[in-house]
Design an enzyme around this catalytic site. Structure first.
Site, mmCIF file in Angstrom:
data_model
loop_
_atom_site.group_PDB
_atom_site.id
_atom_site.type_symbol
_atom_site.label_atom_id
_atom_site.label_comp_id
_atom_site.label_asym_id
_atom_site.label_seq_id
_atom_site.Cartn_x
_atom_site.Cartn_y
_atom_site.Cartn_z
ATOM 1 N N ARG A 169 -24.480 7.976 9.804
ATOM 2 C CA ARG A 169 -23.171 8.090 9.152
ATOM 3 C C ARG A 169 -23.162 7.299 7.850
ATOM 4 O O ARG A 169 -23.776 6.216 7.752
ATOM 5 C CB ARG A 169 -22.127 7.513 10.098
ATOM 6 C CG ARG A 169 -20.686 7.614 9.648
ATOM 7 C CD ARG A 169 -20.210 9.013 9.631
ATOM 8 N NE ARG A 169 -18.760 9.122 9.704
ATOM 9 C CZ ARG A 169 -18.124 10.274 9.542
ATOM 10 N NH1 ARG A 169 -18.791 11.402 9.295
ATOM 11 N NH2 ARG A 169 -16.815 10.337 9.644
ATOM 12 N N THR A 198 -19.227 20.959 6.930
ATOM 13 C CA THR A 198 -20.283 20.472 7.826
ATOM 14 C C THR A 198 -21.152 21.612 8.332
ATOM 15 O O THR A 198 -20.773 22.768 8.259
ATOM 16 C CB THR A 198 -19.673 19.719 9.030
ATOM 17 O OG1 THR A 198 -18.841 18.705 8.555
ATOM 18 C CG2 THR A 198 -20.702 19.133 9.950
ATOM 19 N N THR A 255 -23.300 16.543 7.408
ATOM 20 C CA THR A 255 -22.129 16.903 6.620
ATOM 21 C C THR A 255 -22.097 16.174 5.283
ATOM 22 O O THR A 255 -22.782 15.157 5.104
ATOM 23 C CB THR A 255 -20.848 16.532 7.419
ATOM 24 O OG1 THR A 255 -19.700 17.025 6.737
ATOM 25 C CG2 THR A 255 -20.696 15.030 7.574
ATOM 26 N N ASP A 294 -12.575 10.019 5.768
ATOM 27 C CA ASP A 294 -12.388 10.038 7.231
ATOM 28 C C ASP A 294 -11.813 8.710 7.731
ATOM 29 O O ASP A 294 -11.414 8.602 8.892
ATOM 30 C CB ASP A 294 -13.713 10.328 7.955
ATOM 31 C CG ASP A 294 -13.997 11.824 8.042
ATOM 32 O OD1 ASP A 294 -13.183 12.621 7.539
ATOM 33 O OD2 ASP A 294 -15.043 12.204 8.606
ATOM 34 N N GLY A 348 -14.571 19.332 11.439
ATOM 35 C CA GLY A 348 -13.709 18.146 11.479
ATOM 36 C C GLY A 348 -13.345 17.829 12.925
ATOM 37 O O GLY A 348 -14.185 17.946 13.828
HETATM 38 N N1 GLU Z 1 -16.144 14.405 8.365
HETATM 39 C C1 GLU Z 1 -16.026 15.108 9.595
HETATM 40 C C2 GLU Z 1 -16.485 14.269 10.736
HETATM 41 O O1 GLU Z 1 -17.232 13.372 10.544
HETATM 42 C C3 GLU Z 1 -16.806 16.341 9.603
HETATM 43 C C4 GLU Z 1 -16.282 17.273 8.611
HETATM 44 C C5 GLU Z 1 -16.385 18.640 9.029
HETATM 45 O O2 GLU Z 1 -16.812 19.000 10.090
HETATM 46 O O3 GLU Z 1 -16.038 19.437 8.212
HETATM 47 O O4 GLU Z 1 -16.134 14.505 11.839
#
Ligand code: GLU
Length: 620
Positions: free
Chosen positions: A124, A428, A446, A470, A513
């Site tokens: 991450r 993602t 992502t 996020d 997301g």
């Molecule tokens: N930033 C999101 C996450 O870490 C993922 C974004 C996405 O899936 O579009 O869960």
């Protein structure tokens, strides 16, 4: 838990016969062969996407035929699942550059056949050391920047990228190939180009204002001032050169070399175009942040669900804990013997309860205490399950449980909670790989928003992420996901590997997301409880219960179940703007392993333009 045989029309029967009518047309087609090996010709490939492939010897499933082919070729050339996953991911960085790439981060989960253990890498992005808690507040107004497109299109949203460090770590620990070897197929695709499909074209068009805000992005993604047309060839020689340099010099070229300086400059001083009206606020990343970036080797989460061991990603992602908690709650009910409406009702409630707990308790464990073992405890699940009433939906949002005090009894009634602000985007990408030795990789990566921060590192061919959005936008000291320097923002990514009797049975994951969690959860329930094959489980219409006052569902789901579930008090809304950016939820990939050698690689038949599954040796 035992399954009682039932003479009623059960959830399993209804879902596999009734609900499937829309999706099973695609599934009824005979399992197609894997893509043919790359030809000698250097031109871009035009092959069609294949959603399901059955065979043996190894398998790859991604959203994109180029990436799947790259992974398969690695497997055929003697690489293992880790090598193939990195090759496929690097290729997605070329063909799906708005979803993933070396400017972003992700979570890598491996079933290591030799040790029989599941391992994970948390790659991450991290907040720069100088990130301020008011980073998302517009100094001119004292209020948060408008989220999109203003805040996401910014240097301030860019986290220190972890993707390249993830590839390097995975290869060094478990791979057979070097990073340079694993990058070679993607380098070729970047150099020779790929054929622009509708998804790429549309994503470019939707981001045109953001891409036009900085010079390097405008030049690369909007050649001639607009999105490349469908059917044209898109080449990215800058990215090919970047990959070549990394292949030659190693990841230090990115984290410490000249490139590090260029990344820092792009974040701190975005190359804004004169014409843009977007503010593009600058970030505070330094070369020291890049040099200091470390992936985290995490123990996976694990829950036992009806005899299956379900392994997921521990915090900083909320994926493993939320999927796991919801499964623990659901395990208390015999979904198979229920009517389909009742089974779905339980799924909606269990997921919402787990989301309430996710919001209250989950953040980066290096910065906040996450009561992970409580969230995944059967006793805690038993207590949370008390809130579920047959035939009556809980008022939403519902409050989190108390991980500091629980005994599994039903003495505390469910209370109303507050909605968790949800700004995670829907971009993602996800991929699944199995090799001939039985190693399995599930990898979600992502750059957050489709198009990330919209900022391209000049001359380098890749976009930087906007993962820091996020974090919660407004700082609250009691919020586990508050901004803190060095911290990882909470993710929903849920790469999941399921074992049965100690052997891999299924691997799956998705973008989307916070809907990632529900896509993975619903697919597991479809497969394990509701009698669907893995193709059906993945293709079935989705609903995404995330503890909101309303529950977003794909239109086909609303058509099939909206009336019955609203009779229980569930408020379903069809996925469409403004409640949801599009009419589909997720873009999953999965591989099921059955018998000793049979592999079923599955991707989306239609969502996001359909995915690409392939096997090394197709079933005849
Ligand atoms: N930033 C999101 C996450 O870490 C993922 C974004 C996405 O899936 O579009 O869960």
């Amino acid at each position: 838990m035992k399954h009682r045989p039932s003479t009623r029309r059960t959830a399993a029967a209804t879902l596999s016969l009734g609900l499937c009518t829309a999706v099973c047309t695609v599934l009824a087609a005979p399992a197609p062969a894997a893509p043919a090996p790359a030809p000698a010709a250097q031109g871009p490939r035009t092959d069609t996407k294949v959603p399901t492939a059955v065979g043996r010897g190894g398998a790859v499933s991604t959203v994109d035929p180029e990436a799947t082919r790259a992974g398969l070729q690695v497997l055929k050339d003697g690489g293992n699942a880790v090598d193939a996953a990195v090759a496929a991911a690097a290729t997605l960085g070329v063909t799906e550059p708005y979803s993933a790439g070396i400017g972003g981060g992700g979570y890598f989960v491996l079933y290591d056949a030799k040790s029989g253990k599941v391992r994970t890498i948390d790659g991450r992005e991290t907040a720069p050391a100088k990130m301020r808690r008011d980073a998302f507040i517009d100094p001119a107004t004292g209020k948060p920047w408008n989220f999109a497109p203003e805040l996401v299109t910014s240097g301030v949203s860019v986290g220190v990228p972890g993707t390249l460090a993830t590839w390097d770590k995975a290869l060094r620990k478990w791979g057979r190939w070097s990073l340079g070897e694993a990058l070679a197929p993607a380098t070729k695709v970047a150099q020779r180009g790929f054929i622009v499909d509708e998804t790429f074209h549309n994503q470019t068009t939707e981001n045109a204002v953001r891409f036009a805000a900085t010079k390097a992005s405008r030049r690369l993604w909007l050649p001639g001032g607009s999105a490349p047309r469908v059917g044209s060839v898109f080449r990215n020689p800058d990215l090919a050169a970047t990959y070549r340099q990394i292949a030659r010099d190693g990841v230090s070229a990115f984290y410490q070399g000249k490139m590090a300086g260029e990344i820092v400059r792009a974040v701190r001083d975005p190359d804004k175009t004169r014409s843009t009206e977007l503010p593009v606020p600058a970030g505070r990343m330094t070369r020291k942040d890049l040099k200091g970036y470390q992936v985290a080797l995490q123990r996976p989460t694990r829950v036992d669900y009806r005899g299956y061991d379900v392994y997921g990603m521990a915090p900083s992602s909320s994926g493993g804990s939320t999927v796991g908690e919801a499964l623990n709650i659901l395990e208390r009910y015999d979904l198979r013997s229920m009517s389909v409406t009742d089974a779905l009702h339980h799924y909606l409630e269990a997921s919402s309860l787990a989301f309430a707990d996710r919001g209250k308790y989950v953040g980066d464990p290096a910065y906040v205490d996450v009561p992970l073992s409580d969230l995944l405890s059967d006793t805690f699940a038993a207590e949370r399950a008390c809130a579920i009433k047959p035939g009556v939906a809980l008022p939403k949002p519902t409050a989190a449980g108390n991980t500091a005090s629980y005994d599994g009894s039903c003495s505390t009634p469910a209370a109303r909670g507050e909605a968790d602000a949800d700004t995670e985007n829907l971009s993602t990408t996800n991929l699944t790989v199995v090799d001939r030795w039985g190693n399995v990789v599930e990898y979600t990566l992502t750059i957050e928003q489709t198009g990330g921060s919209g900022i391209t590192v000049p001359g380098r061919g890749f976009l930087l992420n906007n993962e820091l959005t996020d974090f919660s936008v407004v700082y609250d000291a009691s919020d586990p996901n508050r901004i803190q320097p060095g911290k990882r923002p909470r993710s929903s990514m849920s790469p999941t590997i399921v074992l049965k009797d100690g052997r891999p049975f299924l691997a799956l994951g998705s973008p989307g997301g916070s809907t990632i969690i529900t896509t993975v959860l619903q697919t597991l329930v479809n497969r394990i409880d509701l009698g669907m094959s893995i193709e059906q489980a993945l293709a079935a219409p989705r609903v995404s219960p995330r503890n909101g006052a309303e529950t977003v569902a794909e239109p086909a789901f609303v058509t099939a179940y909206g009336a019955a579930l609203s009779g229980y008090g569930h408020k379903l809304v069809a996925a469409a703007p403004p409640s949801y950016p599009q009419s589909e939820i997720g873009a999953a990939t999965a591989i099921e392993l059955s018998g000793t050698r049979r592999l079923t690689a599955v991707s989306e038949p239609t969502r996001r333009g359909g995915g690409a599954a392939g096997v090394v040796t197709p079933r005849r």
